[in-house]
Design a protein around this motif. Structure first.
Motif, PDB file in Angstrom:
ATOM      1  N   ARG A   3      52.786   6.881 -50.934  1.00 55.54           N
ATOM      2  CA  ARG A   3      51.918   7.846 -50.248  1.00 55.54           C
ATOM      3  C   ARG A   3      52.562   9.231 -50.251  1.00 55.54           C
ATOM      4  O   ARG A   3      53.788   9.348 -50.323  1.00 55.54           O
ATOM      5  N   SER A  44      53.074  11.203 -47.892  1.00 56.45           N
ATOM      6  CA  SER A  44      53.988  11.363 -46.752  1.00 56.45           C
ATOM      7  C   SER A  44      55.379  10.813 -47.046  1.00 56.45           C
ATOM      8  O   SER A  44      56.332  11.140 -46.345  1.00 56.45           O
ATOM      9  N   GLU A  45      55.527   9.990 -48.093  1.00 58.02           N
ATOM     10  CA  GLU A  45      56.810   9.381 -48.445  1.00 58.02           C
ATOM     11  C   GLU A  45      57.558  10.145 -49.527  1.00 58.02           C
ATOM     12  O   GLU A  45      58.713   9.844 -49.817  1.00 58.02           O
ATOM     13  N   VAL A  68      40.924   6.290 -43.056  1.00 58.74           N
ATOM     14  CA  VAL A  68      41.530   5.462 -42.021  1.00 58.74           C
ATOM     15  C   VAL A  68      40.453   4.621 -41.340  1.00 58.74           C
ATOM     16  O   VAL A  68      40.680   3.492 -40.958  1.00 58.74           O
ATOM     17  N   ASP A 117      56.704  17.039 -38.566  1.00 62.53           N
ATOM     18  CA  ASP A 117      55.562  17.725 -39.166  1.00 62.53           C
ATOM     19  C   ASP A 117      55.859  19.215 -39.220  1.00 62.53           C
ATOM     20  O   ASP A 117      56.570  19.732 -38.367  1.00 62.53           O
ATOM     21  N   ARG A 156      52.137  14.547 -41.239  1.00 60.75           N
ATOM     22  CA  ARG A 156      52.499  13.331 -41.982  1.00 60.75           C
ATOM     23  C   ARG A 156      51.366  12.305 -41.928  1.00 60.75           C
ATOM     24  O   ARG A 156      51.131  11.590 -42.891  1.00 60.75           O
ATOM     25  N   SER A 157      50.659  12.232 -40.811  1.00 59.39           N
ATOM     26  CA  SER A 157      49.546  11.281 -40.695  1.00 59.39           C
ATOM     27  C   SER A 157      48.417  11.635 -41.662  1.00 59.39           C
ATOM     28  O   SER A 157      47.731  10.753 -42.175  1.00 59.39           O
ATOM     29  N   GLU A 158      48.240  12.921 -41.945  1.00 56.72           N
ATOM     30  CA  GLU A 158      47.240  13.349 -42.925  1.00 56.72           C
ATOM     31  C   GLU A 158      47.723  13.060 -44.342  1.00 56.72           C
ATOM     32  O   GLU A 158      46.970  12.550 -45.179  1.00 56.72           O
ATOM     33  N   ALA A 159      48.992  13.371 -44.616  1.00 58.09           N
ATOM     34  CA  ALA A 159      49.567  13.126 -45.939  1.00 58.09           C
ATOM     35  C   ALA A 159      49.595  11.640 -46.272  1.00 58.09           C
ATOM     36  O   ALA A 159      49.512  11.259 -47.437  1.00 58.09           O
ATOM     37  N   ALA A 160      49.677  10.794 -45.254  1.00 59.37           N
ATOM     38  CA  ALA A 160      49.706   9.343 -45.476  1.00 59.37           C
ATOM     39  C   ALA A 160      48.382   8.827 -46.022  1.00 59.37           C
ATOM     40  O   ALA A 160      48.329   7.726 -46.576  1.00 59.37           O
ATOM     41  N   ARG A 161      47.318   9.579 -45.896  1.00 62.95           N
ATOM     42  CA  ARG A 161      46.016   9.166 -46.437  1.00 62.95           C
ATOM     43  C   ARG A 161      45.956   9.315 -47.962  1.00 62.95           C
ATOM     44  O   ARG A 161      45.081   8.760 -48.600  1.00 62.95           O
ATOM     45  N   ARG A 182      47.149   8.509 -51.493  1.00 62.19           N
ATOM     46  CA  ARG A 182      47.885   7.518 -52.289  1.00 62.19           C
ATOM     47  C   ARG A 182      48.187   8.149 -53.638  1.00 62.19           C
ATOM     48  O   ARG A 182      47.332   8.808 -54.232  1.00 62.19           O
TER      49      ARG A 182
END
Length: 81
Positions: free
Chosen positions: A2, A4-5, A20, A52, A67-72, A74
């Motif tokens: 993702r 975020s990683e 989500v 963030d 980060r929660s947005e970036a995690a979306r 892939r």
């Protein structure tokens, strides 16, 4: 993997933006901003201590994402150019 990683300076290619929940407005907005399948992205900067925001670049445009947005987002891999 993702978005975020991804580490600072790393590049990858967007595979998809995942909702989500049904009708996720943040995922929809990310797609509208250019986070679409096949688009290269790069992490420009990270907040200290893993917080963030995450500063990412898509094309010539930079976005500061939580980060929660970036995690979306892939990614296909973590080392594309």
């Amino acid at each position: 993997m993702r978005l975020s990683e991804l580490e600072k300076g790393a590049s990858a290619v967007v595979r998809a933006v995942e909702d989500v929940h049904a009708g996720d407005p943040i995922a929809r907005r990310l797609r509208e901003l250019g986070f679409v399948d096949g688009e290269p992205v790069r992490v420009v900067a990270l907040a200290p201590l893993g917080g963030d925001p995450v500063l990412v670049q898509v094309g010539y445009t930079r976005f500061a994402l939580r980060r929660s947005e970036a995690a979306r987002v892939r990614l296909v891999n973590g080392d594309a150019t």
